[in-house]
Design a protein around this motif. Structure first.
Motif, mmCIF file in Angstrom:
data_model
loop_
_atom_site.group_PDB
_atom_site.id
_atom_site.type_symbol
_atom_site.label_atom_id
_atom_site.label_comp_id
_atom_site.label_asym_id
_atom_site.label_seq_id
_atom_site.Cartn_x
_atom_site.Cartn_y
_atom_site.Cartn_z
ATOM 1 N N UNK A 105 54.699 44.352 42.419
ATOM 2 C CA UNK A 105 55.233 42.910 42.812
ATOM 3 C C UNK A 105 55.710 43.327 44.410
ATOM 4 N N UNK A 106 55.065 42.936 45.356
ATOM 5 C CA UNK A 106 55.627 42.883 46.878
ATOM 6 C C UNK A 106 57.122 42.459 47.038
ATOM 7 N N UNK A 107 57.863 43.120 48.142
ATOM 8 C CA UNK A 107 58.949 42.714 48.451
ATOM 9 C C UNK A 107 58.974 41.163 49.051
ATOM 10 N N UNK A 108 60.304 40.554 48.969
ATOM 11 C CA UNK A 108 60.481 39.541 49.629
ATOM 12 C C UNK A 108 60.371 39.656 51.017
ATOM 13 N N UNK A 109 59.879 38.540 52.052
ATOM 14 C CA UNK A 109 59.927 38.807 53.446
ATOM 15 C C UNK A 109 61.515 38.273 53.860
ATOM 16 N N UNK A 110 61.592 38.860 55.236
ATOM 17 C CA UNK A 110 63.191 38.591 55.805
ATOM 18 C C UNK A 110 63.506 37.121 55.690
ATOM 19 N N UNK A 111 62.640 36.268 55.580
ATOM 20 C CA UNK A 111 62.768 34.821 55.803
ATOM 21 C C UNK A 111 63.110 34.300 54.275
ATOM 22 N N UNK A 112 62.383 34.850 53.298
ATOM 23 C CA UNK A 112 62.772 34.476 52.008
ATOM 24 C C UNK A 112 64.110 35.030 51.452
ATOM 25 N N UNK A 113 64.171 36.125 51.986
ATOM 26 C CA UNK A 113 65.723 36.576 51.517
ATOM 27 C C UNK A 113 66.826 35.786 52.237
ATOM 28 N N UNK A 114 66.627 35.495 53.570
ATOM 29 C CA UNK A 114 67.444 34.715 54.235
ATOM 30 C C UNK A 114 67.680 33.253 53.703
ATOM 31 N N UNK A 115 66.640 32.759 53.157
ATOM 32 C CA UNK A 115 66.334 31.350 52.544
ATOM 33 C C UNK A 115 67.252 31.454 51.376
#
Length: 216
Positions: free
Chosen positions: A198-208
């Motif tokens: 499973x790939x990591x979340x993007x910075x945008x996803x983490x922020x949201x």
């Protein structure tokens, strides 16, 4: 005779109302957890709150109608884990299935917390589901796949942490809990860690996701 018509109609209406309440409760409990207002369930079912209480006199009675079948999936996962020829993979199967159930239904997370002890059927189903845990863990430890100091009590930490990950990321990256679980499971291995699919979340996803938690 014709005088038998109305009672049959009433029984039919009562049955339909019960079915609508059960269906609405399953939807809302799945979406929002077992603390969701019963008024919202009645509204979705298209019945009055009085009708709901006529069918189910307490929250626990409604929970007992719905949740045991969901917990049944965990019971089956326990059986499959014990039957797996590889004890470590059996352990991974059980933990993964439990986390999958949490990801699909907030009601399952609430059920596993044992907060509704007056829901007797649910408590019985949960106890049956957890009855396999000790044997699953013992097999994996004795075979050398699972670290020797892991206990059934430690499994609770995984369930708690997974619930928070699922809650934080459900609308942003609904499968990212699998990445978190992969890290956890690799940390429990008695051998070196393996690659994570499973790939990591993007910075945008983490922020949201973080902003979503702050709003709750």
């Amino acid at each position: 005779m014709s005088s038998g018509g109305p009672p049959r109609a009433l029984r039919s209406d009562a049955r339909r109302n019960r079915e609508k309440v059960v269906a609405a409760a399953l939807e809302i409990f799945t979406e929002r957890g077992l603390d969701a207002p019963l008024e919202d369930i009645a509204r979705r079912a298209g019945v009055s709150i009085g009708t709901l209480y006529n069918r189910f006199p307490s929250r626990e009675a409604l929970i007992d109608e719905i949740l045991p079948d969901l917990i049944g999936a965990q019971i089956e996962a326990g059986r499959e884990a014990l039957a797996h020829p590889d004890p470590w993979e059996g352990f991974v199967l059980y933990v993964t299935r439990t986390c999958e159930l949490q990801a699909r239904s907030r009601a399952v997370t609430d059920a596993l917390s044992m907060r509704f002890d007056r829901a007797e059927k649910l408590a019985e189903a949960c106890a049956q589901g957890l009855s396999h845990v000790g044997a699953i863990i013992d097999r994996a430890r004795e075979d050398g796949g699972l670290r020797p100091d892991f206990t059934p009590a430690d499994l609770v930490y995984i369930i708690w942490s997974n619930a928070r990950v699922v809650e934080a990321t459900a609308s942003v990256a609904p499968e990212t809990w699998r990445r978190n679980l992969a890290f956890v499971l690799d940390g429990l291995r008695a051998e070196a860690a393996h690659p994570i699919a499973e790939p990591p979340m993007s910075p945008e996803q983490i922020d949201e996701a973080m902003r979503g938690l702050a709003r709750r």
